[in-house]
Write an enzyme that holds these catalytic residues in place. Structure first.
Site, PDB file in Angstrom:
ATOM      1  CD  GLN A  51      -3.037  -0.938   2.288  1.00  0.00           C
ATOM      2  OE1 GLN A  51      -3.226  -1.924   2.971  1.00  0.00           O
ATOM      3  NE2 GLN A  51      -3.661   0.217   2.534  1.00  0.00           N
ATOM      4  NE  ARG A  56     -13.864   0.576   3.058  1.00  0.00           N
ATOM      5  CZ  ARG A  56     -14.338   0.072   1.943  1.00  0.00           C
ATOM      6  NH1 ARG A  56     -14.318  -1.213   1.751  1.00  0.00           N
ATOM      7  NH2 ARG A  56     -14.824   0.847   1.020  1.00  0.00           N
ATOM      8  CD  GLU A  68      -9.481   4.770   5.318  1.00  0.00           C
ATOM      9  OE1 GLU A  68      -9.349   5.888   5.831  1.00  0.00           O
ATOM     10  OE2 GLU A  68      -8.554   4.008   5.083  1.00  0.00           O
TER      11      GLU A  68
END
Lengths: 805, 164
Positions: free
Chosen positions: A236, A383, A759
């Site tokens: 990521q 998230r 999120e």
């Protein structure tokens, strides 16, 4: 304007810019099976790595015998800590300032910990060899409870000097990591001590796991001829991985190329650096061959970064009328065996101090104790922005409990405590500057949309029917008004391993009027190739369909800190807009030259520059791009490129109002989501279709977390939820239909006013589902029942309230 | 390691003869021997459905089938459902209705849905939700996947009616 010129609406639509529900460009390859994920990569001579993992949660490693494994045909190497030690790679730094064993160095500290790394010509042979490695363990006392850890004589981390400070200050016990504090403790205690009403409660946010559908993995390939290391992986934050790889390996950073190919979901799980990456890189350097390592699902759930595991003890005080006067939180944070949280360095508890939420609370204090236990390391933002979902859950539960104490409606209690629209920018008691918001409007819209008063009437009637013995099903109305804090972040206080959390965009316009943009972020399903092209289309007047967006290859993309914590749109999205404006500024000079007027006499109009007051005289961006490369323009260098590195002045603060209507069966504990209404305000909306998709997905992850998903351990430290049989992921069957809605309050400091949305639904969804369960049982005296609310726990809560006769 | 077996697979209309150990999983033969990387591995326990393919016109999870069990079988993967010039209606519908995000579950989802629509050409939403419950998605929340499957069913049925 001549007749051939399309009108302005047509030209705007043709761009598919900001606000367009543009179909995703990524989908062509994904729907045809042509995605390129890490396990799809196959290089000549590639070897496979696999781990010997500890069956014990806490044990001494007496010996590791690799001889039988090495004797197996097809096995190339078996690495242990002893092999890595001369390289200084048997331990590695974590993102949280701690260090973590790459391979077991004398002891193991959690079940599933990496003990030895087998390299073989085939993944089956590697698995066979794993079975042949003989490890002798001597079991040690296991601690899985953070409160016990702080009172135990058992020292988990014998590598740390007793009494020495950690990365975040003094450690008061061998198993203590840090105490992190924010706010005014004395003032908070004074207000709470003399308040009309005070409630105190322990809110536990259980340990869970991001569990992306694609597990973590990499392919490391050392090219010994050119001295260049290439690492493909599920990263990521590929640029950070390159820097860390350079620092650890001693290979110059320009000789390392890190590539994040298509990533099958991340949700925070793929931010950190795992032993599998280090071992694969070492194995490739040693063998001179590419080495692939892809973990299986059980390894993913047992050993890679978990999320949450926060014991949050709160006190909240209010006047008799319900005006909140103070909030206090003390958190005992179970970080597992190593402190491997992925938070900005200066924030060991992330942004948990956003826990005053959407409310104007005059004084507050937060203290967070980080603790070592015999569980897997992690503590990532699943998230959500860093520890924000924990904070939102905490305040939204405390509000509900305060409403019970006051005998007030929880919607009304929220309403009278909201930060008012005229208070923005709002300075919270815990030090944040909320950029913009209009909570009351969102709240009113949400309550009206679900007919809140009607629902309460129906709920009351159902309670009466239940008491008369006419039904066994109760209705719960789960309310949430959440405020997020995303877009980390300003370099002045946000860094990871010293690297400031800016992000970047580099744009090249091609001579025929199409373009490529490269960013420091990396999509894991968010659709950046679609939406960032839309930002650019609106900024530079080239249709989104003619703009390629690339991310994830550190040799080509500008440096950036990656994608997590909803930072891509707030930070890289801003860089994209500003790089686009640099292009536009140069285009203006070129247009003016071509139109033979002064620079100030032309203005941008959707897809062209026009002469002010004479719109029939114009040059399109395609004309300008062609001229930039093919015409000598005095005082203007050829080409049309720009780069922008964006250091955000502040975070962004998306918010939303969620309402969940749930029916629970008191006898079976089953919960049926009857209705879920989600209003999100993420500022300027770039692609409504993508936003809605993000909200659906985040809500479903919230549903999972609130209603059943957990990483559970027994007293021996065995992971009880290591497969998808035990670890709950909702299917089509359990997942309800969602109704989405929005208000739009732009961020005043973001170039296009966007705040980020991916999120929010997880942050707001978890308290909405949980509050619905609590609300159903509130008439019978329930105050607090810990998540996850699986059938058994709901049944048990009802049973404990005496509802089974 | 056991002796390798000779097996024949008919994959997306092409016949392959290859050697595989008795323990080799079908998903590994497809992905590593044949380079068919559309089906993915998400759990290796039959739960997630990322590896879903069609074997003799039944949906199967190829991570828990031995290649040897597929000897002689007709296999269709996502790669065999449509071509870039002639997409399967489900491939169009998933894109049109935003039924995917990271794309990792998508090949399995679409392949499963294709078989579902063969068995039940005009499903209700409930039947789609029940019929797709063996395929997990972590990104979308399924709402748009269900919408896409229903839209594709409608598209296929309309095309059939027009052809008649």
């Amino acid at each position: 304007m001549n007749d051939l010129t399309p009108d302005r609406d047509d030209r705007t639509a043709n761009l598919k810019g900001i606000g367009s529900a543009r179909r995703r460009v990524e989908d062509a390859r994904f729907t045809q099976g042509k995605g390129n994920y890490v396990d799809d990569i196959k290089l000549p001579g590639m070897l496979f790595g696999d781990f010997v993992r500890s069956p014990y949660a806490h044990a001494r490693v007496v010996s590791v015998d690799t001889s039988a494994a090495m004797a197996l045909d097809g096995v190339v190497a078996v690495l242990t800590a002893k092999d890595l030690e001369p390289l200084g790679l048997h331990w590695m730094p974590t993102l949280a300032g701690d260090k973590q064993m790459v391979l077991a160095d004398g002891k193991v500290l959690f079940q599933g910990q990496e003990v030895a790394y087998v390299v073989a010509r085939d993944r089956y042979v590697a698995a066979d060899a794993v079975e042949l490695v003989e490890v002798e363990y001597e079991e040690l006392p296991v601690i899985t409870d953070p409160f016990e850890a702080l009172n135990s004589d058992t020292v988990l981390r014998e590598d740390l000097q007793p009494g020495a400070d950690g990365a975040h200050g003094p450690r008061r016990h061998a198993n203590h990591i840090f105490l992190w504090e924010e706010g005014d403790k004395t003032a908070t205690e004074e207000v709470i001590g003399s308040a009309d009403v005070v409630v105190e409660e322990m809110i536990y946010y259980h340990r869970t796991h991001p569990c992306p559908l694609e597990t973590c993995g990499c392919v490391a390939s050392m090219d010994k001829v050119n001295g260049k290391l290439t690492v493909y992986g599920t990263f990521q934050a590929p640029h950070v991985v390159r820097t860390v790889a350079s620092l650890l390996s001693g290979i110059d950073e320009h000789n390392i190329r890190v590539v994040s190919p298509d990533i099958g979901g991340g949700f925070g799980n793929k931010v950190g650096v795992y032993p599998g990456y280090v071992c694969s890189i070492v194995a490739s350097i040693v063998t001179g061959l590419p080495v692939k390592w892809v973990e299986d699902r059980m390894e993913n759930l047992m050993a890679t970064a978990f999320a949450r595991d926060y014991w949050m003890k709160g006190r909240i005080s209010a006047t008799k009328e319900g005006k909140i006067t103070a909030l206090e939180a003390h958190v005992t944070a179970d970080h597992g065996a190593f402190d491997a949280c992925a938070d900005p360095t200066k924030f060991p508890a992330g942004f948990f101090h956003i826990c005053t939420g959407s409310y104007d609370i005059p004084v507050a204090y937060v203290g967070v104790d980080g603790v070592y236990t015999n569980k897997a390391p992690g503590g990532v933002a699943y998230r959500c922005s860093f520890r924000v979902t924990e904070a939102a859950y905490f305040i939204e539960r405390m509000i509900e409990i305060l409403a019970i104490e006051l005998g007030m409606d929880a919607a009304e209690l929220r309403r009278i405590n909201f930060i008012r629209a005229d208070q923005f920018p709002y300075h919270s008691a815990l030090g944040w500057e909320y950029d913009s918001g209009d909570y009351q409007t969102a709240w009113d819209k949400a309550l009206k949309a679900v007919d809140y008063d009607g629902l309460r009437t129906e709920q009351a009637a159902r309670v009466e029917a239940f008491r008369r013995g006419e039904t066994r099903r109760l209705i719960g109305i789960g309310l949430t008004h959440f405020t997020e804090i995303v877009g980390a972040g300003p370099v002045k206080n946000c860094d990871i391993l010293g690297m400031g959390m800016f992000d970047s965009c580099e744009i090249r316009i091609h001579p025929t009027g199409s373009a490529i943009a490269r960013l420091g972020t990396i999509s894991q399903g968010q659709g950046h190739a679609t939406t960032f092209a839309q930002i650019l289309a609106s900024e530079i007047g080239i249709p989104a369909d003619k703009i390629t967006v690339e991310e994830g290859d550190t040799d080509t993309a500008p440096y950036g800190l990656g994608t997590y914590g909803s930072r891509s749109t707030p930070v890289a999205g801003a860089a994209t807009a500003l790089a686009g404006r640099k292009i536009r500024a140069k285009a203006q000079m070129i247009a003016a030259y071509l139109l033979e007027v002064h620079d100030d006499d032309v203005e941008f109009d959707i897809d062209r520059f026009v002469v002010k007051g004479a719109p029939e005289r114009f040059k399109t961006m395609a004309d300008i791009a062609y001229a930039a490369y093919n015409q000598a323009i005095p005082g203007v260098e050829p080409g049309l490129e720009a780069v922008s590195y964006y250091d955000p002045p502040n975070m962004t603060y998306p918010f939303g109002a969620y309402i969940c209507v749930m029916e629970i069966d008191v006898d079976t504990g089953e919960a049926e989501i009857r209705q879920f209404y989600a209003l999100d305000d993420c500022g300027t909306r770039i692609n409504p279709m993508v936003i809605e998709g993000q909200v659906h997905g985040g809500l479903t992850e919230a549903l999972a977390i609130a209603m059943g998903q957990e990483i559970a351990y027994d007293d021996m430290g065995n992971v009880k939820t290591g497969t998808l049989m035990d670890f709950f992921i909702p299917t089509t069957w359990e997942t309800p239909h969602y109704t989405t809605d929005h208000t739009e309050t732009p961020s005043p400091h973001h170039p296009i006013g966007a705040k980020g949305v991916g999120e929010s639904p997880n942050v707001g969804g978890v308290p909405a589902f949980s509050n619905a369960v609590h609300d159903a049982l509130r008439p019978f005296g329930l105050r607090q029942s810990h998540m996850p609310h699986d059938h058994w726990r709901i049944w048990k809560a009802a049973h404990d309230l005496g509802l089974h006769g | 390691m056991s002796k390798k077996m000779q097996i024949t697979l008919n994959v997306n209309g092409t016949r392959h003869e290859l050697l595989a150990e008795p323990r080799t999983l079908l998903i590994h033969v497809l992905r590593e021997n044949l380079g068919i990387t559309g089906p993915h591995i998400g759990c290796e326990t039959s739960h997630c459905g990322a590896c879903t393919i069609l074997m003799n016109e039944r949906s199967i999870k190829s991570c828990t089938v031995f290649a040897a069990q597929a000897d002689g079988a007709e296999i269709t993967t996502i790669e065999g459902l449509g071509t870039p010039d002639s997409l399967h209606p489900l491939q169009e519908a998933f894109r049109e209705h935003h039924g995917l995000q990271c794309g990792f579950c998508t090949p399995g989802m679409i392949t499963r849905a294709a078989q579902l629509l063969k068995e039940n050409p005009d499903p209700t939403e409930e039947e789609v939700r029940f019929g797709m419950a063996g395929n997990l998605c972590r990104c979308t929340g399924y709402q748009n996947i269900v919408k896409a499957v229903l839209a594709a069913a409608s598209e296929i049925n309309t095309a059939k009616e027009a052809a008649q």
